[in-house]
Design a protein around this motif. Structure first.
Motif, PDB file in Angstrom:
ATOM      1  N   THR A 430       0.867  -1.313  -0.136  1.00  0.00           N
ATOM      2  CA  THR A 430       0.129   0.019   0.041  1.00  0.00           C
ATOM      3  C   THR A 430       0.751   1.319   0.107  1.00  0.00           C
ATOM      4  O   THR A 430       0.710   2.113  -0.908  1.00  0.00           O
ATOM      5  CB  THR A 430      -1.115   0.149   1.247  1.00  0.00           C
ATOM      6  OG1 THR A 430      -1.742  -1.320   1.349  1.00  0.00           O
ATOM      7  CG2 THR A 430      -1.812   1.269   1.190  1.00  0.00           C
ATOM      8  N   LYS A 431       1.666   1.339   1.055  1.00  0.00           N
ATOM      9  CA  LYS A 431       2.692   2.568   0.849  1.00  0.00           C
ATOM     10  C   LYS A 431       3.622   2.494  -0.241  1.00  0.00           C
ATOM     11  O   LYS A 431       3.740   3.601  -0.806  1.00  0.00           O
ATOM     12  CB  LYS A 431       3.653   2.338   2.257  1.00  0.00           C
ATOM     13  CG  LYS A 431       2.915   2.640   3.560  1.00  0.00           C
ATOM     14  CD  LYS A 431       3.991   2.505   4.816  1.00  0.00           C
ATOM     15  CE  LYS A 431       2.934   2.789   6.029  1.00  0.00           C
ATOM     16  NZ  LYS A 431       4.141   2.453   7.311  1.00  0.00           N
ATOM     17  N   ALA A 432       3.953   1.471  -0.739  1.00  0.00           N
ATOM     18  CA  ALA A 432       4.882   1.459  -2.052  1.00  0.00           C
ATOM     19  C   ALA A 432       4.057   1.758  -3.015  1.00  0.00           C
ATOM     20  O   ALA A 432       4.446   3.006  -3.963  1.00  0.00           O
ATOM     21  CB  ALA A 432       5.543   0.078  -2.384  1.00  0.00           C
ATOM     22  N   ALA A 433       2.901   1.440  -3.485  1.00  0.00           N
ATOM     23  CA  ALA A 433       1.788   1.954  -4.390  1.00  0.00           C
ATOM     24  C   ALA A 433       1.854   3.532  -4.268  1.00  0.00           C
ATOM     25  O   ALA A 433       1.804   4.337  -5.346  1.00  0.00           O
ATOM     26  CB  ALA A 433       0.748   1.219  -4.266  1.00  0.00           C
ATOM     27  N   GLY A 437       2.944   6.282  -7.266  1.00  0.00           N
ATOM     28  CA  GLY A 437       1.768   7.029  -7.777  1.00  0.00           C
ATOM     29  C   GLY A 437       1.004   5.892  -8.524  1.00  0.00           C
ATOM     30  O   GLY A 437       0.224   6.328  -9.562  1.00  0.00           O
ATOM     31  N   LEU A 438       0.876   4.819  -7.978  1.00  0.00           N
ATOM     32  CA  LEU A 438       0.088   3.826  -8.671  1.00  0.00           C
ATOM     33  C   LEU A 438      -1.070   3.299  -7.614  1.00  0.00           C
ATOM     34  O   LEU A 438      -0.976   3.460  -6.513  1.00  0.00           O
ATOM     35  CB  LEU A 438       1.062   2.841  -8.710  1.00  0.00           C
ATOM     36  CG  LEU A 438       1.859   2.797  -9.971  1.00  0.00           C
ATOM     37  CD1 LEU A 438       3.137   1.450  -9.922  1.00  0.00           C
ATOM     38  CD2 LEU A 438       1.568   3.002 -11.390  1.00  0.00           C
ATOM     39  N   THR A 439      -2.014   2.435  -8.362  1.00  0.00           N
ATOM     40  CA  THR A 439      -3.006   1.922  -7.580  1.00  0.00           C
ATOM     41  C   THR A 439      -2.403   0.713  -7.081  1.00  0.00           C
ATOM     42  O   THR A 439      -1.332   0.398  -7.606  1.00  0.00           O
ATOM     43  CB  THR A 439      -4.460   1.797  -8.121  1.00  0.00           C
ATOM     44  OG1 THR A 439      -3.848   0.844  -9.188  1.00  0.00           O
ATOM     45  CG2 THR A 439      -4.848   2.802  -8.762  1.00  0.00           C
ATOM     46  N   ARG A 440      -2.950  -0.362  -5.959  1.00  0.00           N
ATOM     47  CA  ARG A 440      -2.663  -1.391  -5.530  1.00  0.00           C
ATOM     48  C   ARG A 440      -2.504  -2.440  -6.741  1.00  0.00           C
ATOM     49  O   ARG A 440      -1.796  -3.251  -6.892  1.00  0.00           O
ATOM     50  CB  ARG A 440      -3.200  -1.967  -4.227  1.00  0.00           C
ATOM     51  CG  ARG A 440      -2.728  -1.111  -3.051  1.00  0.00           C
ATOM     52  CD  ARG A 440      -3.876  -1.547  -1.867  1.00  0.00           C
ATOM     53  NE  ARG A 440      -3.894  -3.001  -1.712  1.00  0.00           N
ATOM     54  CZ  ARG A 440      -3.232  -3.899  -0.750  1.00  0.00           C
ATOM     55  NH1 ARG A 440      -2.175  -3.285  -0.147  1.00  0.00           N
ATOM     56  NH2 ARG A 440      -3.366  -5.077  -0.785  1.00  0.00           N
ATOM     57  N   THR A 441      -3.716  -2.368  -7.376  1.00  0.00           N
ATOM     58  CA  THR A 441      -3.963  -3.446  -8.495  1.00  0.00           C
ATOM     59  C   THR A 441      -2.901  -2.976  -9.597  1.00  0.00           C
ATOM     60  O   THR A 441      -2.362  -3.924 -10.220  1.00  0.00           O
ATOM     61  CB  THR A 441      -5.390  -3.036  -9.071  1.00  0.00           C
ATOM     62  OG1 THR A 441      -6.226  -3.227  -8.221  1.00  0.00           O
ATOM     63  CG2 THR A 441      -5.524  -4.137 -10.233  1.00  0.00           C
ATOM     64  N   TYR A 444       0.607  -4.408  -8.493  1.00  0.00           N
ATOM     65  CA  TYR A 444       0.411  -5.855  -8.396  1.00  0.00           C
ATOM     66  C   TYR A 444       0.530  -6.466  -9.962  1.00  0.00           C
ATOM     67  O   TYR A 444       1.349  -7.388 -10.090  1.00  0.00           O
ATOM     68  CB  TYR A 444      -0.824  -6.525  -8.026  1.00  0.00           C
ATOM     69  CG  TYR A 444      -0.960  -6.542  -6.577  1.00  0.00           C
ATOM     70  CD1 TYR A 444       0.117  -7.599  -5.687  1.00  0.00           C
ATOM     71  CD2 TYR A 444      -1.840  -6.006  -5.686  1.00  0.00           C
ATOM     72  CE1 TYR A 444       0.096  -7.588  -4.407  1.00  0.00           C
ATOM     73  CE2 TYR A 444      -1.661  -6.031  -4.172  1.00  0.00           C
ATOM     74  CZ  TYR A 444      -0.902  -6.832  -3.766  1.00  0.00           C
ATOM     75  OH  TYR A 444      -0.963  -7.128  -2.255  1.00  0.00           O
ATOM     76  N   ARG A 445       0.156  -5.653 -11.082  1.00  0.00           N
ATOM     77  CA  ARG A 445       0.276  -6.044 -12.320  1.00  0.00           C
ATOM     78  C   ARG A 445       1.576  -6.014 -12.646  1.00  0.00           C
ATOM     79  O   ARG A 445       2.051  -6.775 -13.526  1.00  0.00           O
ATOM     80  CB  ARG A 445      -0.703  -5.246 -13.224  1.00  0.00           C
ATOM     81  CG  ARG A 445      -2.078  -5.615 -13.282  1.00  0.00           C
ATOM     82  CD  ARG A 445      -2.515  -5.015 -14.591  1.00  0.00           C
ATOM     83  NE  ARG A 445      -2.515  -3.443 -14.599  1.00  0.00           N
ATOM     84  CZ  ARG A 445      -3.659  -2.832 -14.052  1.00  0.00           C
ATOM     85  NH1 ARG A 445      -4.746  -3.242 -13.668  1.00  0.00           N
ATOM     86  NH2 ARG A 445      -3.456  -1.392 -14.095  1.00  0.00           N
ATOM     87  N   ARG A 446       2.426  -4.898 -12.155  1.00  0.00           N
ATOM     88  CA  ARG A 446       3.932  -4.811 -12.384  1.00  0.00           C
ATOM     89  C   ARG A 446       4.580  -5.769 -11.776  1.00  0.00           C
ATOM     90  O   ARG A 446       5.765  -6.161 -12.275  1.00  0.00           O
ATOM     91  CB  ARG A 446       4.170  -3.323 -12.216  1.00  0.00           C
ATOM     92  CG  ARG A 446       3.711  -2.193 -13.306  1.00  0.00           C
ATOM     93  CD  ARG A 446       4.048  -0.877 -12.793  1.00  0.00           C
ATOM     94  NE  ARG A 446       3.780   0.207 -13.717  1.00  0.00           N
ATOM     95  CZ  ARG A 446       2.463   0.402 -14.183  1.00  0.00           C
ATOM     96  NH1 ARG A 446       1.437  -0.187 -13.863  1.00  0.00           N
ATOM     97  NH2 ARG A 446       2.414   1.129 -15.152  1.00  0.00           N
ATOM     98  N   LEU A 447       4.244  -6.136 -10.649  1.00  0.00           N
ATOM     99  CA  LEU A 447       4.980  -7.318  -9.944  1.00  0.00           C
ATOM    100  C   LEU A 447       4.868  -8.551 -10.665  1.00  0.00           C
ATOM    101  O   LEU A 447       6.042  -9.254 -10.685  1.00  0.00           O
ATOM    102  CB  LEU A 447       4.547  -7.379  -8.593  1.00  0.00           C
ATOM    103  CG  LEU A 447       4.622  -6.362  -7.408  1.00  0.00           C
ATOM    104  CD1 LEU A 447       3.879  -6.592  -6.112  1.00  0.00           C
ATOM    105  CD2 LEU A 447       6.248  -5.974  -7.182  1.00  0.00           C
TER     106      LEU A 447
END
Length: 452
Positions: A430-433, A437-441, A444-447
């Motif tokens: 949550t903090k990393a997103a 400047g990204l949403t959590r979703t 996760y897509r980038r991960l």
């Protein structure tokens, strides 16, 4: 309109120029008016209606615009938009004169001019457009020699410059990357010069060693050095009365430059082993692939020599900046090589045309030429496709690969950044997103994308 019925106004702050124009044109035209001060133009045009104006490019006027000729051209067109204007320019202002055409001038003449040429230019301007010219007086498509072709604006400017400067004896410096056609431009200038019937002598001076430089250019007497077994005429003497083209002049050493400068200043050559100077009468053309800024570096090239060889400069743009010319040149080379190799007329399919348009041609026109020649030799079909077009491996990385590498580099940067931010927040997505400047979703897509 016929010249005899024309009213002509000439504006130049050089009284000698005005006198020459008056003596030439007064017997030929209805009325001839001359003026030294361009600031009187509005007043003159309120009383006198010229059919054509001869306007100098440079004035010592109170208005500081960077170029008074362009300023007064615009003022004339505001007052009398229908009047034809011919700019009078010196060798060094060719680029400005070409710009004046875009500002509404009908044509320009380079001084000192040939009287017959000036009269012809005036008659053309008074006669309006001709069947092979546009309203600006420039041809829509020009072919010089056999392979100097182009429909792009950049090439049209070059064709126009060649037409104007070729009849003069101005020294020309031709700039451009390898493969752009500097040799063809030099030959076109010679063929349209008053020296066309005389020799055109080309020397790749960049390839000459220190020992061969003087012998090759200036000649030698028998016995001047060990291998001088007979008298030899140098290239300067061989070109006497004609044109000498020194290619790759940017690659000669400072000591070679000093020797060349001495000959150009004195217009004399002295053969090695002789004390007798020989007068020479040549028109000098030079070419280099060095950028002008690098050529102007005094540690590399003498400024006094640059001024001597660069009365007028012609810069040939790379093929990647002449997009409208690529397909036209490709079709031209296809026709040439189909005839050479006894093949039927060759066409390109849409994918082949698209591939040509997307490629950046680091080897310029030369690379395009060899690409088309190779395709025609290897293919048995009358329609070439994209697979037939194999670009030269000796040139730099194709643009598609360069773009792919850029994408990979950006991907690498993004992956590294994500890992650093996640580590910073001890795995808190949550903090990393939020910091990224990204949403959590989206994170996760980038991960998943980077297998993190």
């Amino acid at each position: 309109m016929k010249l005899k019925k024309a009213n002509i106004l000439a504006i130049d702050d050089d009284q000698d120029v005005l006198t020459a124009v008056r003596l030439l044109l007064k017997p030929e035209v209805k009325e001839m008016v001359t003026e030294k001060n361009p600031e009187n133009i509005p007043s003159i045009l309120s009383k006198f209606s010229p059919d054509l104006i001869l306007l100098d490019m440079n004035f010592n006027a109170s208005i500081n615009t960077g170029n008074e000729g362009i300023f007064w051209l615009k003022r004339i067109k505001e007052i009398k938009p229908e009047v034809a204007v011919i700019m009078i320019t010196a060798y060094g202002d060719i680029d400005l004169a070409v710009r004046s055409l875009k500002e509404g001038a009908s044509d320009f003449v380079v001084k000192p001019w040939h009287n017959e040429k000036l009269v012809d230019t005036i008659e053309d301007a008074l006669g309006g457009t001709s069947k092979d010219k546009t309203a600006s007086g420039r041809s829509e498509s020009m072919i010089i020699g056999t392979e100097l072709l182009g429909v792009s604006d950049a090439m049209q400017d070059i064709f126009f410059k060649i037409e104007k400067i070729a009849p003069t004896d101005a020294n020309i410096l031709i700039l451009g990357e390898n493969g752009t056609g500097k040799d063809l431009v030099a030959r076109a200038i010679h063929e349209r010069s008053l020296r066309a019937a005389k020799p055109f002598v080309k020397v790749d001076v960049g390839a000459l060693t220190e020992t061969l430089f003087e012998s090759e250019l200036f000649g030698h007497k028998k016995g001047a050095y060990t291998d001088a077994k007979e008298d030899r005429v140098g290239r300067f003497e061989s070109a006497d009365g004609g044109t000498l083209f020194l290619d790759e002049i940017g690659n000669i050493s400072l000591s070679q430059q000093a020797k060349l400068l001495t000959v150009l200043q004195n217009r004399m050559v002295t053969r090695l082993g002789s004390n007798t100077p020989v007068p020479i009468n040549i028109r000098l053309l030079c070419a280099t692939n060095l950028p002008f800024a690098e050529l102007a570096n005094e540690h590399r090239f003498r400024k006094d020599l640059i001024y001597r060889i660069n009365t007028v400069e012609i810069t040939i743009p790379p093929l990647r900046k002449r997009a409208p010319d690529i397909l036209m040149l490709a079709r031209h080379f296809a026709k040439v090589y189909a005839e050479k190799y006894l093949k039927p007329a060759i066409e390109f399919d849409e994918e082949a045309l698209l591939k040509l348009q997307r490629y950046h041609f680091p080897g310029n026109v030369r690379e395009l030429q060899y690409t088309i020649e190779r395709a025609i030799i290897m293919s048995d079909r009358t329609v070439l496709n994209a697979r037939d077009l194999i670009f030269s491996p000796i040139e730099s990385v194709p643009i598609e690969e360069a773009e792919e590498k850029t994408v990979l580099n950006l991907s690498s940067i993004e992956k590294t950044t994500i890992l650093q931010v996640i580590e910073k927040h001890n795995g808190n997505i949550t903090k990393a997103a939020k910091e990224l400047g990204l949403t959590r979703t989206a994170l996760y897509r980038r991960l998943s994308k980077y297998d993190i």
